[in-house]
Design an enzyme around this catalytic site. Sequence first.
Site, mmCIF file in Angstrom:
data_model
loop_
_atom_site.group_PDB
_atom_site.id
_atom_site.type_symbol
_atom_site.label_atom_id
_atom_site.label_comp_id
_atom_site.label_asym_id
_atom_site.label_seq_id
_atom_site.Cartn_x
_atom_site.Cartn_y
_atom_site.Cartn_z
ATOM 1 N N LYS A 20 -10.182 -0.731 10.815
ATOM 2 C CA LYS A 20 -10.350 -1.951 10.015
ATOM 3 C C LYS A 20 -10.617 -3.150 10.928
ATOM 4 O O LYS A 20 -10.690 -4.284 10.470
ATOM 5 C CB LYS A 20 -9.107 -2.202 9.161
ATOM 6 C CG LYS A 20 -8.875 -1.127 8.096
ATOM 7 C CD LYS A 20 -7.706 -1.492 7.227
ATOM 8 C CE LYS A 20 -7.093 -0.325 6.506
ATOM 9 N NZ LYS A 20 -7.897 0.243 5.429
ATOM 10 N N GLN A 26 -4.227 -5.109 7.129
ATOM 11 C CA GLN A 26 -5.238 -6.048 6.621
ATOM 12 C C GLN A 26 -5.165 -7.416 7.303
ATOM 13 O O GLN A 26 -5.865 -8.350 6.898
ATOM 14 C CB GLN A 26 -5.073 -6.230 5.103
ATOM 15 C CG GLN A 26 -5.246 -4.965 4.297
ATOM 16 C CD GLN A 26 -6.669 -4.410 4.323
ATOM 17 O OE1 GLN A 26 -7.617 -5.071 4.768
ATOM 18 N NE2 GLN A 26 -6.836 -3.183 3.861
ATOM 19 N N HIS A 44 0.876 -1.173 0.000
ATOM 20 C CA HIS A 44 0.000 0.000 0.000
ATOM 21 C C HIS A 44 0.918 1.229 0.000
ATOM 22 O O HIS A 44 2.016 1.174 0.551
ATOM 23 C CB HIS A 44 -0.846 -0.049 1.283
ATOM 24 C CG HIS A 44 -1.883 1.021 1.403
ATOM 25 N ND1 HIS A 44 -1.582 2.304 1.800
ATOM 26 C CD2 HIS A 44 -3.217 1.001 1.189
ATOM 27 C CE1 HIS A 44 -2.696 3.016 1.835
ATOM 28 N NE2 HIS A 44 -3.705 2.256 1.463
#
Length: 412
Positions: free
Chosen positions: A227, A204, A124
């Site tokens: 998240k 993630q 990312h």
Amino acid sequence: MDKLNVKKIKADFPILNQNINDEQIVYLDNAATSQMPIFVEEKIRNFTEMNRANVHRGVHTLGVRATALYEKSRQKVADFIGANSDKEVIFTSGCTDSLNLIAASFGEENISAGDEIVVSIMEHHSNLLPWQQLAKRKGAQLKFIEITKNGHLDLEDLETKISSKTKIVALTHVSNVLGTINPVKKVIKLAHEKGAVVVIDGAQAIGHFLVNVNDLDADFYAFSGHKMFAPTGIGVLYGKKQLLDKMPPYRLGGEMIANVTRKGASWAEIPQKFEAGTPNISGAIGLAVAIDYLNSLDLKLIQKHETELTAYALEKLSKISGLTLYGPKENRNRTGVLSFNLKDIHPHDLATALDLDGIEVRAGHHCAQPLMESLQTESTVRTSLSIYNSKDDIDKLVSSLQEVKEFFSEFR
Ligand code: C6P
């Protein structure tokens, strides 16, 4: 119970009880932001109504209460990720902030001309740009580990890229585009043998399976609260104490000092050294509640649920002709992040059409443009699964994709 009760879980998330465009919402954008269970909101409201004050400052009752809650949250995070001490947990505004902190503090001190920094092509931008710009400033070299055709880290390439010149390896635990779970423990061991320090981007990974920073032997581990069912604006940087102790502060201001005179200053111990200014107190408290929630569901069951759902989604998506799936096609070493394109349909058109059916997905380059280039596309549609998703959601997605495909084919 050896299975998540998805119906019960869904009831914990009021936002999922609504229609979008007259259709029951199907939320499949969890890699961007997961939703928040009602308990997080309730705890934050309780803090606001009963205990709100600044931390580490007031001797008054509210100040003491707020400080205790804030520090209890730090301990909760430390236990959750298996840190040796709560001092190794720094609250930040998010994963991006955590990664910038390491580059600006550790990187600035430890990188010189001729050194090498190794990242992967699937990073990312948040785990690429701080290193790219640091390398430029210092005259160091940035090297990329490539991926295989199936979207896994190319381990042969990795062995050639990490050498005794490598000072930092910065790698994502899970790709936000491909869903690939990288063998970070193996990479950390190899990097350590060459004398490099390893930064893991856990944005993630955390909340999808158990992460133990001690077992991984990660030097730094960064992630965001939003998240993993916590509020936005709160994140974590884990760092090994011996590294954090030696690093200069990243931001200067209140609460991060030991002493200030007209001529100079000395710094507080960790973690305060890295928490200048008033922190996101309610965010940290919310993060602790999100961790309680995850623990109450059991991360092993969460992983099992998401793995089963991913297998189902992979099977269904593979049957749609004209659909190109990016990333691992088999359900091994991957999470429920699924990126794809439908032939001759722009990803943004596809995402807009899915939204008309109440299905929320992300389209774009997912802040991973070098990866897009390597995949030879500009953008993809991405669905990403969570604890409240079910096979019904996948069925709705698949039937909507088929309808969109038919609709667009009429214009050809
Ligand atoms: N990815 C996505 O839709 P922040 O924005 O600081 O909370 O997290 C940054 C970040 C860092 N690493 C990875 C692997 C990420 O996926 C993200 C955020 C979101 O993919 C928003 S771009």
